[in-house]
Motif scaffolding. Structure first.
Motif, PDB file in Angstrom:
ATOM      1  N   ASP A   1      12.082   2.716  -9.992  1.00 42.24           N
ATOM      2  CA  ASP A   1      10.660   2.836 -10.301  1.00 42.24           C
ATOM      3  C   ASP A   1       9.824   2.040  -9.305  1.00 42.24           C
ATOM      4  O   ASP A   1       8.861   2.557  -8.726  1.00 42.24           O
ATOM      5  N   THR A   2      10.175   0.779  -9.078  1.00 47.48           N
ATOM      6  CA  THR A   2       9.360  -0.119  -8.264  1.00 47.48           C
ATOM      7  C   THR A   2       9.886  -0.333  -6.852  1.00 47.48           C
ATOM      8  O   THR A   2       9.150  -0.800  -5.984  1.00 47.48           O
ATOM      9  N   GLY A   3      11.155  -0.044  -6.613  1.00 48.35           N
ATOM     10  CA  GLY A   3      11.761  -0.343  -5.323  1.00 48.35           C
ATOM     11  C   GLY A   3      12.184  -1.786  -5.178  1.00 48.35           C
ATOM     12  O   GLY A   3      12.673  -2.191  -4.128  1.00 48.35           O
TER      13      GLY A   3
ATOM     14  N   THR B   1       0.828  -1.208   0.000  1.00 43.51           N
ATOM     15  CA  THR B   1       0.000   0.000   0.000  1.00 43.51           C
ATOM     16  C   THR B   1       0.859   1.253   0.000  1.00 43.51           C
ATOM     17  O   THR B   1       0.382   2.336   0.307  1.00 43.51           O
ATOM     18  N   GLY B   2       2.108   1.106  -0.336  1.00 42.86           N
ATOM     19  CA  GLY B   2       2.998   2.250  -0.391  1.00 42.86           C
ATOM     20  C   GLY B   2       3.901   2.315   0.827  1.00 42.86           C
ATOM     21  O   GLY B   2       3.814   1.510   1.748  1.00 42.86           O
ATOM     22  N   PRO B   3       4.811   3.292   0.854  1.00 40.08           N
ATOM     23  CA  PRO B   3       5.753   3.413   1.967  1.00 40.08           C
ATOM     24  C   PRO B   3       5.019   3.653   3.283  1.00 40.08           C
ATOM     25  O   PRO B   3       3.948   4.266   3.321  1.00 40.08           O
TER      26      PRO B   3
ATOM     27  N   TRP C   1       8.050   3.233  -2.532  1.00 43.08           N
ATOM     28  CA  TRP C   1       8.918   2.353  -1.764  1.00 43.08           C
ATOM     29  C   TRP C   1       9.716   3.167  -0.754  1.00 43.08           C
ATOM     30  O   TRP C   1       9.777   4.391  -0.833  1.00 43.08           O
ATOM     31  N   GLU C   2      10.351   2.461   0.174  1.00 40.47           N
ATOM     32  CA  GLU C   2      11.065   3.139   1.254  1.00 40.47           C
ATOM     33  C   GLU C   2      12.251   2.297   1.715  1.00 40.47           C
ATOM     34  O   GLU C   2      12.136   1.085   1.897  1.00 40.47           O
ATOM     35  N   LEU C   3      13.398   2.943   1.895  1.00 40.68           N
ATOM     36  CA  LEU C   3      14.600   2.314   2.435  1.00 40.68           C
ATOM     37  C   LEU C   3      14.964   3.027   3.728  1.00 40.68           C
ATOM     38  O   LEU C   3      14.886   4.254   3.806  1.00 40.68           O
TER      39      LEU C   3
END
Length: 439
Positions: A98-100, A43-45, A61-63
């Motif tokens: 783009d996608t993570g 559902t997103g970051p 995405w999230e790192l």
């Protein structure tokens, strides 16, 4: 199911027991015909920053816990970042910007300066891109031999992560850039080394081989290697600059300027941003400078804009930032549309800098803030955020809590940095959405 089987009474009969055992044995890992819950999609970051309305926080995405530096490959869309590994080691990892989705990951290694993250950049040579990590420090220290001071480079092919280690002896704090087809190591003056990312070859460039232009006395004053172009090193003197064995600023000076006053303030792949004094006959000569973007290969002026002279010259000029496809350039309060040959200086009526720009996208939208000293403060959330449409030369304030992108990755994904209460750096990718009016 096996627990149910062992609890069956013998009244049920041997046939039922055998049937149940058969079903239990054959059903493992296969579809048994029962309805299953759907696999939950991302559902997103988890972090939802307030961002410009050109981006959505519902996807992306999230790192977490990455280095402050990252690098994006324009040919593959891969984004590279560093993480800490055990034993004061570091590891280079990649994701699809783009996608993570995770890509290749390099082996862990320990740089000479293991107490902080190595630096990270990209370089293109012979149409191939490379991620480069570098660190500076001492190695080999023991009771019998003195330590050696080196610049340690790890060069990775962006496509498969193939790695080459290069160690360059270096006795002063280095300045390292990758604006041309090699990795340039400089002492901030006239001594430099160029490292080939393809072969690892180290080419020393002593000051005597900089090929000073004829009849240029100021070229031998305050001489400094500024960058690398496809034609050679870009070098500056006290008032003029040149490409080693190539073009000379005096011969490519923009019209209406003092031909012997050019100073390169920033170098980016393919371009040089320079400041020029206006011709003494100009009515604005006492109050304005001309800022010009030059083609790095030929020196040809591409676009210029006049701007008030600062009351006090800065100790360091803003770094030029170019959009991914190379159509736009921003630096401090300057913005250039390189295709339309239009330049803009954002200042108030008294000539004070109105804003500082930190990033620019392929559609000509630049982001920055007011009331900040530099781009680093912008990306740390300082000042009041602002959006500039470079194609029109217009600037608009955003909501005061908006975080602006530090860059854009592949497919228009905005890259945002944020530090949480545990002092962990987050790198977040929010994709573009349909354009709607800003708040």
């Amino acid at each position: 199911m096996r627990q149910k089987i062992v609890r069956l009474t013998l009244v049920a009969g041997v046939l039922v027991l055998a049937l149940l055992l058969l079903l239990a044995t054959c059903g493992g890992g296969k579809d048994d015909g029962r309805a299953k819950e759907p696999v939950k999609k991302s559902t997103g970051p988890a972090t939802r920053l307030p961002v410009p309305s050109a981006y959505t926080t519902q996807r992306g995405w999230e790192l977490i816990g990455t280095s402050s530096d990252y690098a994006v490959s324009r040919t593959t869309g891969r984004l590279a970042y560093l993480v800490r590994a055990a034993g004061y080691q570091f590891r280079l990892r990649t994701v699809d910007s783009d996608t993570g989705r995770a890509g290749w990951s390099g082996e862990a290694w320990r740089p000479p300066a293991a107490n902080h993250f190595p630096k990270l950049l990209t370089v293109t040579a012979d149409d191939h891109e490379y991620f480069v990590t570098w660190s500076y420090g001492k190695i080999g220290e023991n009771a019998l031999t003195p330590p050696a001071t080196i610049v340690s480079l790890d060069v990775y092919g962006v496509e498969d992560g193939s790695r080459r280690r290069v160690e360059v002896p270096w006795n002063t704090v280095p300045t390292i850039t990758a604006t041309g087809p090699g990795i340039l190591i400089s002492d901030g003056r006239s001594t430099s080394v160029v490292v080939s990312p393809r072969t690892g070859r180290i080419s020393k460039v002593p000051a005597k081989s900089l090929k000073y232009p004829k009849d240029c006395a100021s070229c031998k004053q305050l001489t400094e290697v500024r960058g690398l172009t496809s034609k050679g090193l870009l070098v500056s003197g006290a008032r003029e600059f040149w490409v080693q064995g190539g073009w000379f600023s005096r011969n490519v000076a923009p019209k209406g300027t003092d031909r012997q006053s050019g100073v390169p303030t920033s170098v980016a792949p393919g371009v040089v941003l320079a400041k020029w004094k206006l011709d003494k006959k100009s009515k604005d000569a006492a109050t304005h400078d001309l800022w010009t973007v030059h083609d790095a290969e030929t020196g040809k002026p591409l676009v210029s804009v006049a701007c008030h002279k600062p009351a006090i010259e800065p100790g360091q000029y803003p770094q030029a930032v170019v959009s991914p496809s190379g159509g736009y350039l921003v630096a401090g309060n300057l913005a250039f549309d390189l295709s339309a040959r239009e330049g803009y200086c954002f200042e108030d009526g008294a000539g004070a800098k109105a804003l500082t720009l930190a990033s620019v996208t392929d559609d000509g939208t630049a982001y920055g803030a007011t009331s900040v000293r530099n781009a680093a403060e912008v990306l740390a959330g300082g000042g009041h955020p602002v959006k500039v449409e470079v194609t029109a030369g217009t600037a608009d304030l955003l909501s005061s809590n908006v975080r602006v992108p530090s860059a854009e990755g592949a497919q228009g994904v905005g890259l945002f940095r944020w530090t949480d209460e545990k002092d962990r750096l987050h790198l977040i990718g929010y994709p573009r959405t349909k354009s709607v009016p800003e708040d």
